[in-house]
Design an enzyme around this catalytic site. Structure first.
Site, PDB file in Angstrom:
ATOM      1  N   ASN A  13     -56.508  32.358  25.357  1.00  0.00           N
ATOM      2  CA  ASN A  13     -56.184  32.643  26.750  1.00  0.00           C
ATOM      3  C   ASN A  13     -54.899  33.461  26.778  1.00  0.00           C
ATOM      4  O   ASN A  13     -53.815  32.923  26.568  1.00  0.00           O
ATOM      5  CB  ASN A  13     -55.998  31.324  27.518  1.00  0.00           C
ATOM      6  CG  ASN A  13     -55.535  31.557  28.944  1.00  0.00           C
ATOM      7  OD1 ASN A  13     -55.626  32.672  29.463  1.00  0.00           O
ATOM      8  ND2 ASN A  13     -55.036  30.509  29.591  1.00  0.00           N
ATOM      9  N   LYS A  45     -53.540  34.902  29.277  1.00  0.00           N
ATOM     10  CA  LYS A  45     -52.834  34.805  30.565  1.00  0.00           C
ATOM     11  C   LYS A  45     -52.400  36.208  31.039  1.00  0.00           C
ATOM     12  O   LYS A  45     -53.113  37.167  30.768  1.00  0.00           O
ATOM     13  CB  LYS A  45     -51.635  33.860  30.449  1.00  0.00           C
ATOM     14  CG  LYS A  45     -51.989  32.558  29.742  1.00  0.00           C
ATOM     15  CD  LYS A  45     -50.905  31.536  29.837  1.00  0.00           C
ATOM     16  CE  LYS A  45     -51.247  30.360  28.935  1.00  0.00           C
ATOM     17  NZ  LYS A  45     -50.467  29.188  29.236  1.00  0.00           N
ATOM     18  N   HIS A  82     -58.101  26.623  35.288  1.00  0.00           N
ATOM     19  CA  HIS A  82     -56.911  26.470  34.435  1.00  0.00           C
ATOM     20  C   HIS A  82     -55.784  25.865  35.284  1.00  0.00           C
ATOM     21  O   HIS A  82     -55.661  26.182  36.473  1.00  0.00           O
ATOM     22  CB  HIS A  82     -56.499  27.826  33.868  1.00  0.00           C
ATOM     23  CG  HIS A  82     -55.472  27.701  32.781  1.00  0.00           C
ATOM     24  ND1 HIS A  82     -54.153  27.480  33.053  1.00  0.00           N
ATOM     25  CD2 HIS A  82     -55.586  27.716  31.437  1.00  0.00           C
ATOM     26  CE1 HIS A  82     -53.477  27.384  31.902  1.00  0.00           C
ATOM     27  NE2 HIS A  82     -54.337  27.525  30.908  1.00  0.00           N
ATOM     28  N   GLU A 138     -52.802  26.505  35.524  1.00  0.00           N
ATOM     29  CA  GLU A 138     -51.916  27.485  36.158  1.00  0.00           C
ATOM     30  C   GLU A 138     -52.539  28.032  37.443  1.00  0.00           C
ATOM     31  O   GLU A 138     -51.837  28.367  38.391  1.00  0.00           O
ATOM     32  CB  GLU A 138     -51.576  28.613  35.166  1.00  0.00           C
ATOM     33  CG  GLU A 138     -50.591  28.092  34.122  1.00  0.00           C
ATOM     34  CD  GLU A 138     -50.669  28.767  32.778  1.00  0.00           C
ATOM     35  OE1 GLU A 138     -51.263  29.843  32.666  1.00  0.00           O
ATOM     36  OE2 GLU A 138     -50.135  28.186  31.814  1.00  0.00           O
ATOM     37  N   GLU A 174     -56.557  19.881  28.756  1.00  0.00           N
ATOM     38  CA  GLU A 174     -55.247  20.501  28.617  1.00  0.00           C
ATOM     39  C   GLU A 174     -54.219  19.701  29.413  1.00  0.00           C
ATOM     40  O   GLU A 174     -54.026  19.957  30.619  1.00  0.00           O
ATOM     41  CB  GLU A 174     -55.285  21.932  29.153  1.00  0.00           C
ATOM     42  CG  GLU A 174     -56.260  22.832  28.433  1.00  0.00           C
ATOM     43  CD  GLU A 174     -55.797  24.274  28.455  1.00  0.00           C
ATOM     44  OE1 GLU A 174     -55.615  24.832  27.374  1.00  0.00           O
ATOM     45  OE2 GLU A 174     -55.583  24.812  29.549  1.00  0.00           O
ATOM     46  N   GLY A 180     -47.697  25.412  26.981  1.00  0.00           N
ATOM     47  CA  GLY A 180     -46.573  26.344  26.901  1.00  0.00           C
ATOM     48  C   GLY A 180     -45.221  25.675  26.758  1.00  0.00           C
ATOM     49  O   GLY A 180     -44.191  26.316  26.942  1.00  0.00           O
ATOM     50  N   SER A 239     -50.063  23.916  23.447  1.00  0.00           N
ATOM     51  CA  SER A 239     -49.155  24.199  22.326  1.00  0.00           C
ATOM     52  C   SER A 239     -49.813  24.043  20.955  1.00  0.00           C
ATOM     53  O   SER A 239     -49.173  23.555  20.016  1.00  0.00           O
ATOM     54  CB  SER A 239     -47.892  23.344  22.445  1.00  0.00           C
ATOM     55  OG  SER A 239     -47.210  23.636  23.655  1.00  0.00           O
TER      56      SER A 239
HETATM   57  C1  PEP Z   1     -53.368  27.585  27.730  1.00  0.00           C
HETATM   58  O1  PEP Z   1     -53.008  28.650  28.179  1.00  0.00           O
HETATM   59  O2  PEP Z   1     -54.443  27.126  28.120  1.00  0.00           O
HETATM   60  C2  PEP Z   1     -52.541  26.897  26.747  1.00  0.00           C
HETATM   61  C3  PEP Z   1     -52.971  25.794  26.216  1.00  0.00           C
HETATM   62  O3  PEP Z   1     -51.338  27.488  26.449  1.00  0.00           O
HETATM   63  P1  PEP Z   1     -50.375  27.132  25.198  1.00  0.00           P
HETATM   64  O4  PEP Z   1     -51.248  27.160  23.963  1.00  0.00           O
HETATM   65  O5  PEP Z   1     -49.356  28.219  25.187  1.00  0.00           O
HETATM   66  O6  PEP Z   1     -49.822  25.783  25.427  1.00  0.00           O
END
Ligand code: PEP
Length: 264
Positions: free
Chosen positions: A11, A13, A104, A106, A180, A186, A226
């Site tokens: 992803n 983003k 997601h 976000e 998630e 992040g 992460s």
């Molecule tokens: C994500 O964008 O879904 C995500 C898990 O980001 P990160 O790996 O940076 O935590």
């Protein structure tokens, strides 16, 4: 040994500009050609303006043992109309996409997407044959308040009920659920393998209750939050972790390739 094909999804983003995308694709395709990983699937969710580039470049390195989904980071539930800035599933399919992210965290946070809207988007993706990767997960406050399982129950059940209601066969179509935890996205804070497994097992049980044993056995559950080369192996070792949805570490082609070769 699980019979579910592992899926590693990137992803991006709102990251990467044109020249960076070109550099990434050159490095990634070269690395993937050299890689021995097989019997896996990959997915990329770039900004929509780069979809065509990825479709052109990555299709060349997609193979039977290593197929690559390319898709949008979001879609509108309707097929067309006055929705400035949005993309429909129909448009994604007509551009050559095969998958899409839904819900997601976000988007839930930045755009106020609730469970009903996420379920409608999932349904819209399935309507046009896109593989939806639907994101669920609790906030730090909800985890600390002991509400994780309730949150997952609400999020997953809304999606499953909506999808099953419109499926004539009453069978769950191919859908991927990405767990998630918001506090791990992040932040550099990863869920421990035990904690990820516990949440994944709970989600699989929700699928079993709503859609039956076969659907629960077949549905892939990704972990996201992460994930990086240093922690991916202990997470993928868990029985119900079938792959990853990766943000930060997927922006570096070498670290994404490293994760794929360690876990694929
Ligand atoms: C994500 O964008 O879904 C995500 C898990 O980001 P990160 O790996 O940076 O935590």
């Amino acid at each position: 040994m699980t019979e579910r094909t592992r899926l590693f999804a990137a992803n991006w983003k709102m990251n990467l500009e044109a020249a960076q995308v070109d550099q990434y694709l050159a490095r990634f395709t070269a690395g993937l050609r050299e890689s021995a990983s097989n019997g896996i699937e990959l997915a990329f969710y770039p900004s929509a303006i780069w979809l065509e580039r990825l479709l052109r470049e990555l299709t060349q390195v997609s193979s039977a043992g290593r197929s690559i989904f390319i898709g949008g980071q979001d879609l509108h539930p309707e097929s067309a109309g006055a929705h400035t800035g949005d993309l429909s599933g129909e448009q994604l399919v007509s551009a050559g996409c095969t998958s899409v992210l839904c819900g997601h965290s976000e988007r839930r946070q930045d755009h106020g997407e609730d469970d009903q809207l996420v379920a409608a988007k999932t349904e819209a993706a399935l309507r046009v044959g896109l593989l939806p990767v639907v994101c669920v997960g609790e906030s730090l406050e909800q985890r600390e308040g002991g509400q994780t399982k309730d949150v997952l129950q609400r999020q997953v059940s809304t999606i499953l009920e909506t999808v099953l209601r419109t499926t004539e066969t009453q069978q769950l179509p191919p859908i991927v659920i990405a767990y998630e935890p918001i506090w791990a996205i992040g932040t550099g804070r990863t869920a421990t393998p035990d904690l990820a497994q516990d949440a994944h097992a709970a989600i699989r049980e929700l699928i079993r209750t709503a859609a039956g044993v076969e659907a629960a056995r077949a549905t892939r559950l990704l972990y996201g939050g992460s994930v990086k080369p240093g922690n991916c192996e202990e997470l993928i070792a868990e029985e119900d972790v079938d792959g990853f949805l990766i943000g930060g570490a997927s922006l570096d082609p070498d670290s994404f390739l490293d994760i794929i070769s360690r876990c694929g």
